[in-house]
Design a protein around this motif. Structure first.
Motif, PDB file in Angstrom:
ATOM      1  N   GLN A  12       0.914  -1.260  -0.102  1.00 20.08           N
ATOM      2  CA  GLN A  12      -0.022  -0.251   0.074  1.00 20.08           C
ATOM      3  C   GLN A  12       0.986   1.264  -0.008  1.00 20.08           C
ATOM      4  O   GLN A  12       0.372   2.299  -0.203  1.00 20.08           O
ATOM      5  N   LYS A  13       2.120   1.168   0.187  1.00 16.24           N
ATOM      6  CA  LYS A  13       3.246   2.163   0.047  1.00 16.24           C
ATOM      7  C   LYS A  13       3.695   2.328  -1.338  1.00 16.24           C
ATOM      8  O   LYS A  13       3.731   1.536  -2.077  1.00 16.24           O
ATOM      9  N   SER A  14       4.129   3.639  -1.377  1.00 15.10           N
ATOM     10  CA  SER A  14       4.720   4.257  -2.333  1.00 15.10           C
ATOM     11  C   SER A  14       5.682   5.249  -2.279  1.00 15.10           C
ATOM     12  O   SER A  14       5.530   5.818  -1.249  1.00 15.10           O
ATOM     13  N   VAL A  15       6.518   5.308  -3.081  1.00 20.06           N
ATOM     14  CA  VAL A  15       7.525   6.720  -2.991  1.00 20.06           C
ATOM     15  C   VAL A  15       6.641   7.938  -3.635  1.00 20.06           C
ATOM     16  O   VAL A  15       6.476   7.918  -4.636  1.00 20.06           O
ATOM     17  N   VAL A  16       6.394   8.745  -2.731  1.00 21.72           N
ATOM     18  CA  VAL A  16       5.581  10.082  -3.179  1.00 21.72           C
ATOM     19  C   VAL A  16       6.770  11.103  -3.320  1.00 21.72           C
ATOM     20  O   VAL A  16       7.064  11.688  -2.281  1.00 21.72           O
ATOM     21  N   ILE A  17       6.569  11.557  -4.608  1.00 15.58           N
ATOM     22  CA  ILE A  17       7.490  12.710  -4.884  1.00 15.58           C
ATOM     23  C   ILE A  17       6.525  14.046  -4.824  1.00 15.58           C
ATOM     24  O   ILE A  17       5.421  14.138  -5.591  1.00 15.58           O
ATOM     25  N   GLN A  18       6.581  15.080  -3.919  1.00 16.41           N
ATOM     26  CA  GLN A  18       5.525  16.189  -3.626  1.00 16.41           C
ATOM     27  C   GLN A  18       6.207  17.140  -4.959  1.00 16.41           C
ATOM     28  O   GLN A  18       7.069  17.640  -5.477  1.00 16.41           O
ATOM     29  N   GLU A  19       4.893  17.917  -5.177  1.00 14.05           N
ATOM     30  CA  GLU A  19       4.924  18.992  -6.038  1.00 14.05           C
ATOM     31  C   GLU A  19       6.112  20.221  -5.563  1.00 14.05           C
ATOM     32  O   GLU A  19       6.083  20.143  -4.220  1.00 14.05           O
ATOM     33  N   GLY A  20       6.995  20.595  -6.297  1.00 14.95           N
ATOM     34  CA  GLY A  20       7.972  21.414  -5.927  1.00 14.95           C
ATOM     35  C   GLY A  20       9.248  20.791  -5.694  1.00 14.95           C
ATOM     36  O   GLY A  20      10.556  21.466  -5.613  1.00 14.95           O
ATOM     37  N   TRP A  21       9.348  19.238  -5.997  1.00 16.39           N
ATOM     38  CA  TRP A  21      10.661  18.877  -5.766  1.00 16.39           C
ATOM     39  C   TRP A  21      11.581  18.892  -7.233  1.00 16.39           C
ATOM     40  O   TRP A  21      11.102  18.958  -8.346  1.00 16.39           O
ATOM     41  N   PRO A  22      12.658  19.704  -6.952  1.00 16.54           N
ATOM     42  CA  PRO A  22      13.499  20.330  -8.106  1.00 16.54           C
ATOM     43  C   PRO A  22      14.113  19.200  -8.935  1.00 16.54           C
ATOM     44  O   PRO A  22      14.455  19.610  -9.820  1.00 16.54           O
ATOM     45  N   GLY A  23      14.210  17.937  -8.224  1.00 18.17           N
ATOM     46  CA  GLY A  23      15.055  16.866  -8.976  1.00 18.17           C
ATOM     47  C   GLY A  23      16.474  17.152  -8.769  1.00 18.17           C
ATOM     48  O   GLY A  23      17.004  17.905  -7.707  1.00 18.17           O
ATOM     49  N   TYR A  24      17.384  16.224  -9.378  1.00 14.44           N
ATOM     50  CA  TYR A  24      18.655  16.360  -9.006  1.00 14.44           C
ATOM     51  C   TYR A  24      19.448  17.026 -10.198  1.00 14.44           C
ATOM     52  O   TYR A  24      19.000  17.100 -11.334  1.00 14.44           O
ATOM     53  N   ASN A  25      20.202  17.774  -9.700  1.00 15.63           N
ATOM     54  CA  ASN A  25      21.426  18.497 -10.768  1.00 15.63           C
ATOM     55  C   ASN A  25      21.718  17.805 -11.997  1.00 15.63           C
ATOM     56  O   ASN A  25      22.486  16.463 -11.457  1.00 15.63           O
ATOM     57  N   LEU A  26      21.714  17.908 -13.191  1.00 19.34           N
ATOM     58  CA  LEU A  26      22.354  16.930 -14.356  1.00 19.34           C
ATOM     59  C   LEU A  26      23.769  16.639 -14.116  1.00 19.34           C
ATOM     60  O   LEU A  26      24.246  15.770 -14.550  1.00 19.34           O
ATOM     61  N   GLU A  27      24.499  17.875 -13.576  1.00 22.61           N
ATOM     62  CA  GLU A  27      25.898  17.540 -13.616  1.00 22.61           C
ATOM     63  C   GLU A  27      26.239  16.384 -12.725  1.00 22.61           C
ATOM     64  O   GLU A  27      27.624  15.934 -12.618  1.00 22.61           O
ATOM     65  N   LEU A  28      25.501  15.892 -11.980  1.00 27.98           N
ATOM     66  CA  LEU A  28      25.899  14.702 -10.931  1.00 27.98           C
ATOM     67  C   LEU A  28      25.617  13.569 -11.642  1.00 27.98           C
ATOM     68  O   LEU A  28      26.024  12.487 -11.112  1.00 27.98           O
ATOM     69  N   PHE A  29      25.018  13.499 -12.900  1.00 30.10           N
ATOM     70  CA  PHE A  29      24.729  12.138 -13.661  1.00 30.10           C
ATOM     71  C   PHE A  29      25.495  12.066 -14.904  1.00 30.10           C
ATOM     72  O   PHE A  29      25.481  13.140 -15.630  1.00 30.10           O
ATOM     73  N   ASN A  30      25.511  11.060 -15.476  1.00 36.30           N
ATOM     74  CA  ASN A  30      25.723  10.741 -16.749  1.00 36.30           C
ATOM     75  C   ASN A  30      24.782  10.438 -17.535  1.00 36.30           C
ATOM     76  O   ASN A  30      23.688   9.725 -17.293  1.00 36.30           O
ATOM     77  N   TYR A  31      24.521  11.067 -18.918  1.00 34.68           N
ATOM     78  CA  TYR A  31      23.315  10.841 -19.795  1.00 34.68           C
ATOM     79  C   TYR A  31      23.884  11.261 -21.204  1.00 34.68           C
ATOM     80  O   TYR A  31      25.032  11.881 -21.426  1.00 34.68           O
ATOM     81  N   PRO A  32      23.024  10.571 -22.355  1.00 29.04           N
ATOM     82  CA  PRO A  32      23.723  10.939 -23.522  1.00 29.04           C
ATOM     83  C   PRO A  32      23.759  12.535 -23.967  1.00 29.04           C
ATOM     84  O   PRO A  32      23.146  13.187 -23.661  1.00 29.04           O
ATOM     85  N   GLU A  33      24.893  13.204 -24.414  1.00 30.36           N
ATOM     86  CA  GLU A  33      25.428  14.265 -24.899  1.00 30.36           C
ATOM     87  C   GLU A  33      24.288  14.864 -25.575  1.00 30.36           C
ATOM     88  O   GLU A  33      24.082  16.060 -25.759  1.00 30.36           O
ATOM     89  N   HIS A  34      23.858  14.174 -26.726  1.00 34.78           N
ATOM     90  CA  HIS A  34      22.794  14.692 -27.446  1.00 34.78           C
ATOM     91  C   HIS A  34      21.562  15.291 -27.060  1.00 34.78           C
ATOM     92  O   HIS A  34      20.711  15.838 -27.396  1.00 34.78           O
ATOM     93  N   TYR A  35      21.252  14.925 -25.605  1.00 37.94           N
ATOM     94  CA  TYR A  35      20.193  15.540 -24.884  1.00 37.94           C
ATOM     95  C   TYR A  35      20.753  16.687 -24.069  1.00 37.94           C
ATOM     96  O   TYR A  35      19.506  17.158 -23.235  1.00 37.94           O
ATOM     97  N   HIS A  36      21.763  17.426 -24.146  1.00 40.16           N
ATOM     98  CA  HIS A  36      22.340  18.401 -23.113  1.00 40.16           C
ATOM     99  C   HIS A  36      21.503  19.653 -23.762  1.00 40.16           C
ATOM    100  O   HIS A  36      21.147  20.064 -24.766  1.00 40.16           O
ATOM    101  N   GLY A  37      20.600  20.315 -22.442  1.00 38.01           N
ATOM    102  CA  GLY A  37      19.695  21.365 -22.974  1.00 38.01           C
ATOM    103  C   GLY A  37      18.376  20.737 -22.941  1.00 38.01           C
ATOM    104  O   GLY A  37      17.559  21.620 -22.909  1.00 38.01           O
ATOM    105  N   ASP A  38      18.271  19.469 -23.269  1.00 37.94           N
ATOM    106  CA  ASP A  38      16.804  19.021 -23.637  1.00 37.94           C
ATOM    107  C   ASP A  38      16.149  18.604 -22.455  1.00 37.94           C
ATOM    108  O   ASP A  38      14.855  18.247 -22.566  1.00 37.94           O
ATOM    109  N   ILE A  39      16.614  18.280 -21.150  1.00 34.87           N
ATOM    110  CA  ILE A  39      16.014  17.875 -19.925  1.00 34.87           C
ATOM    111  C   ILE A  39      16.586  18.774 -18.990  1.00 34.87           C
ATOM    112  O   ILE A  39      17.567  19.524 -18.839  1.00 34.87           O
ATOM    113  N   GLU A  40      15.428  19.196 -17.874  1.00 38.85           N
ATOM    114  CA  GLU A  40      15.680  20.124 -17.014  1.00 38.85           C
ATOM    115  C   GLU A  40      16.490  19.483 -15.752  1.00 38.85           C
ATOM    116  O   GLU A  40      17.418  20.260 -14.992  1.00 38.85           O
TER     117      GLU A  40
END
Length: 219
Positions: A12-40
């Motif tokens: 019955q439990k789940s991880v609830v992410i509240q409105e206003g959660w800013p997410g994590y800074n992109l600089e902390l993660f690896n992701y495809p270079e062609h998406y730079h600027g395309d995700i917040e």
């Protein structure tokens, strides 16, 4: 109270992410270079997703016992969740004395609900259960309800729905899955097989698309 949850409480439990959660800074993660600027931001990191899936798999095994498990996976957005969930179910099942028999079927069904959540429908039944194709999307719950009406006509022993993401709406979902990974605000998320016009499926993390990304990949 020792803080531990039994099987009923846990599902019955789940991880609830509240409105206003800013997410994590992109600089902390690896992701495809062609998406730079395309995700917040990175909204849900891949490692957190995998850990949550392992917990869902554990709950499914506890609830369904040793019945044959038929898994209906919704394509395309649900394929990574389905594959990782099935792998975890099988791995955890092998550690028991009575491994669970798991069968997988896939379905592709277009939805006009503009809902980017992903989930799978799990049906347990006898070995001669006919293969059923279906889809369920958590948001308004309308697609999921329509599918379940079709599923019950096959008279499976048990029907369970697992949703990786459930989006918070003005009135909430009409019907919640039996197993929920994350409850999130109504943001447009991509990655982990969730796409925007067939882009971003190759992102490992679940991310929030930027306005620049929406314009760049707009059809």
């Amino acid at each position: 109270m020792d803080g531990r949850l039994d099987g009923t409480e846990r599902k019955q439990k789940s991880v609830v992410i509240q409105e206003g959660w800013p997410g994590y800074n992109l600089e902390l993660f690896n992701y495809p270079e062609h998406y730079h600027g395309d995700i917040e931001n990175v909204y849900i990191p891949h490692g957190v997703i995998m850990d949550r899936i392992e917990s869902i798999a554990r709950d499914i095994l506890e609830d369904l016992g040793q019945h044959t498990l038929m898994v209906l996976c919704v394509l395309k957005g649900g394929y990574k969740f389905c594959a990782d969930l099935v792998d975890s179910i099988k791995a955890q099942s092998r550690s028991t004395n009575c491994p669970l028999t798991v069968r997988v079927e896939f379905i592709r069904l277009k939805s006009y609900l503009n809902d980017r959540s992903t989930e799978d429908l799990h049906i347990t039944g006898p070995d001669d259960l006919s293969v059923l194709r279906g889809k369920a999307i958590v948001g308004t719950g309308k697609t999921m309800m329509s599918l379940l009406k079709h599923v019950v006509t096959f008279q499976p022993k048990t029907i369970k729905v697992a949703g990786l993401l459930v989006k918070q709406g003005p009135n909430g979902a009409a019907m919640l899955p039996d197993y929920v990974g994350f409850v999130i605000p109504n943001h447009f998320v991509v990655g982990y097989a969730l796409d925007y016009n067939e882009y971003f499926r190759d992102l490992d993390h679940i991310c929030v698309i930027s306005e620049k990304g929406k314009l760049k990949y707009k059809v």
